[in-house]
Scaffold this motif. Structure first.
Motif, PDB file in Angstrom:
ATOM      1  N   UNK A   1      36.629  22.977  32.930  1.00  0.00           N
ATOM      2  CA  UNK A   1      37.305  22.525  34.136  1.00  0.00           C
ATOM      3  C   UNK A   1      38.040  23.650  34.862  1.00  0.00           C
ATOM      4  N   UNK A   2      38.722  24.510  34.100  1.00  0.00           N
ATOM      5  CA  UNK A   2      39.637  25.492  34.704  1.00  0.00           C
ATOM      6  C   UNK A   2      39.277  26.947  34.466  1.00  0.00           C
ATOM      7  N   UNK A   3      38.350  27.207  33.565  1.00  0.00           N
ATOM      8  CA  UNK A   3      38.185  28.586  33.118  1.00  0.00           C
ATOM      9  C   UNK A   3      39.208  28.847  32.028  1.00  0.00           C
ATOM     10  N   UNK A   4      39.375  30.125  31.670  1.00  0.00           N
ATOM     11  CA  UNK A   4      40.264  30.376  30.538  1.00  0.00           C
ATOM     12  C   UNK A   4      41.059  31.662  30.627  1.00  0.00           C
ATOM     13  N   UNK A   5      40.799  32.507  31.593  1.00  0.00           N
ATOM     14  CA  UNK A   5      41.472  33.803  31.655  1.00  0.00           C
ATOM     15  C   UNK A   5      42.990  33.666  31.714  1.00  0.00           C
ATOM     16  N   UNK A   6      43.475  32.614  32.339  1.00  0.00           N
ATOM     17  CA  UNK A   6      44.907  32.416  32.548  1.00  0.00           C
ATOM     18  C   UNK A   6      45.587  31.651  31.411  1.00  0.00           C
ATOM     19  N   UNK A   7      44.841  31.117  30.489  1.00  0.00           N
ATOM     20  CA  UNK A   7      45.413  30.243  29.457  1.00  0.00           C
ATOM     21  C   UNK A   7      45.869  31.034  28.235  1.00  0.00           C
ATOM     22  N   UNK A   8      47.122  30.831  27.856  1.00  0.00           N
ATOM     23  CA  UNK A   8      47.658  31.431  26.636  1.00  0.00           C
ATOM     24  C   UNK A   8      47.508  30.435  25.492  1.00  0.00           C
TER      25      UNK A   8
ATOM     26  N   UNK B   1      30.742  22.583  34.358  1.00  0.00           N
ATOM     27  CA  UNK B   1      31.434  23.871  34.338  1.00  0.00           C
ATOM     28  C   UNK B   1      31.830  24.306  35.750  1.00  0.00           C
ATOM     29  N   UNK B   2      33.081  24.686  35.885  1.00  0.00           N
ATOM     30  CA  UNK B   2      33.612  25.131  37.169  1.00  0.00           C
ATOM     31  C   UNK B   2      33.198  26.572  37.443  1.00  0.00           C
ATOM     32  N   UNK B   3      33.332  26.969  38.703  1.00  0.00           N
ATOM     33  CA  UNK B   3      33.071  28.362  39.070  1.00  0.00           C
ATOM     34  C   UNK B   3      33.998  29.291  38.292  1.00  0.00           C
ATOM     35  N   UNK B   4      35.254  28.863  38.085  1.00  0.00           N
ATOM     36  CA  UNK B   4      36.199  29.687  37.326  1.00  0.00           C
ATOM     37  C   UNK B   4      35.703  29.915  35.904  1.00  0.00           C
ATOM     38  N   UNK B   5      35.137  28.881  35.288  1.00  0.00           N
ATOM     39  CA  UNK B   5      34.613  29.031  33.924  1.00  0.00           C
ATOM     40  C   UNK B   5      33.534  30.109  33.906  1.00  0.00           C
ATOM     41  N   UNK B   6      32.582  30.039  34.838  1.00  0.00           N
ATOM     42  CA  UNK B   6      31.502  31.020  34.864  1.00  0.00           C
ATOM     43  C   UNK B   6      32.013  32.424  35.168  1.00  0.00           C
ATOM     44  N   UNK B   7      32.969  32.525  36.058  1.00  0.00           N
ATOM     45  CA  UNK B   7      33.534  33.845  36.375  1.00  0.00           C
ATOM     46  C   UNK B   7      34.238  34.439  35.162  1.00  0.00           C
ATOM     47  N   UNK B   8      35.011  33.615  34.469  1.00  0.00           N
ATOM     48  CA  UNK B   8      35.722  34.094  33.282  1.00  0.00           C
ATOM     49  C   UNK B   8      34.742  34.407  32.152  1.00  0.00           C
ATOM     50  N   UNK B   9      33.711  33.592  32.032  1.00  0.00           N
ATOM     51  CA  UNK B   9      32.672  33.813  31.021  1.00  0.00           C
ATOM     52  C   UNK B   9      31.995  35.162  31.259  1.00  0.00           C
TER      53      UNK B   9
END
Length: 193
Positions: free
Chosen positions: A26-33, A102-110
């Motif tokens: 949903x959100x990606x993961x780069x920002x998640x601690x 999968x969101x665009x953020x997920x793919x970008x972070x992936x």
């Protein structure tokens, strides 16, 4: 009757990974601690560290879980399809459906996180081999024109890699799932008898 302790732990582990995957998609993961993940998943950091030893390992494990479950569902959806044309279309559409949430953020972070990107690349290679197998069987059964199955699969693989690397999205604006659906249509029409 109560469940066996090992089964309960395995069910809880699977449930946590399912919720983690949903969050990442949903959100990606780069920002998640890890603190935020624990809060959002309503568990302790210790629980998360029982799944993986670090944030990076946790993200990679969640991506592995996502692709393992997606592969299981894709294969299940095509297991009873006997006609190669239908199987190839069903396979590529099932891949598209699995990637849809999968969101665009997920793919970008992936794409930017090598341990997770490697998992995606490996799964893309596996999918390309599966496409080649289906095409080869279709040629042998006369369902497809006498095409060079390895070449068609290589072209499909190249497109899949471009999708995975976000190059198709950048060039066309198509989300990954829709790009897979378009690929399925193009390939099926291109090799039909």
């Amino acid at each position: 009757m109560t469940a066996a302790p090992g089964r309960t732990a395995t069910a809880r582990r699977t449930e946590l990974f399912d919720h983690l995957v949903a969050l990442l998609l949903s959100e990606g993961f780069a920002h998640l601690t890890v603190d935020e993940l624990a809060s959002r998943l309503h568990c302790s950091k210790t629980t998360l560290y029982s799944l993986a030893g670090s944030r990076e390992q946790l993200i990679r494990a969640a991506v592995v879980h996502f692709f393992r479950e997606a592969t299981r569902r894709v294969e299940a959806s095509t297991a009873t399809v006997t006609d190669p044309r239908d199987r190839l279309g069903a396979y590529l559409r099932a891949v598209a459906a699995e990637l849809q949430p999968a969101s665009a953020a997920f793919y970008e972070h992936l794409a930017a996180f090598p341990p997770a990107r490697e998992v995606y690349e490996r799964n893309t290679e596996i999918a390309a081999r599966r496409v080649q197998q289906i095409i080869r069987e279709g040629v042998e059964q006369g369902a497809f024109r006498d095409v060079h199955a390895a070449f068609v699969a290589d072209v499909v693989s190249s497109a899949m890699v471009r999708i995975q690397r976000r190059q198709v999205a950048a060039a066309t604006g198509l989300p990954d799932a829709q790009a897979y659906a378009e690929l399925a249509t193009m390939v099926l029409h291109g090799i039909a008898t």
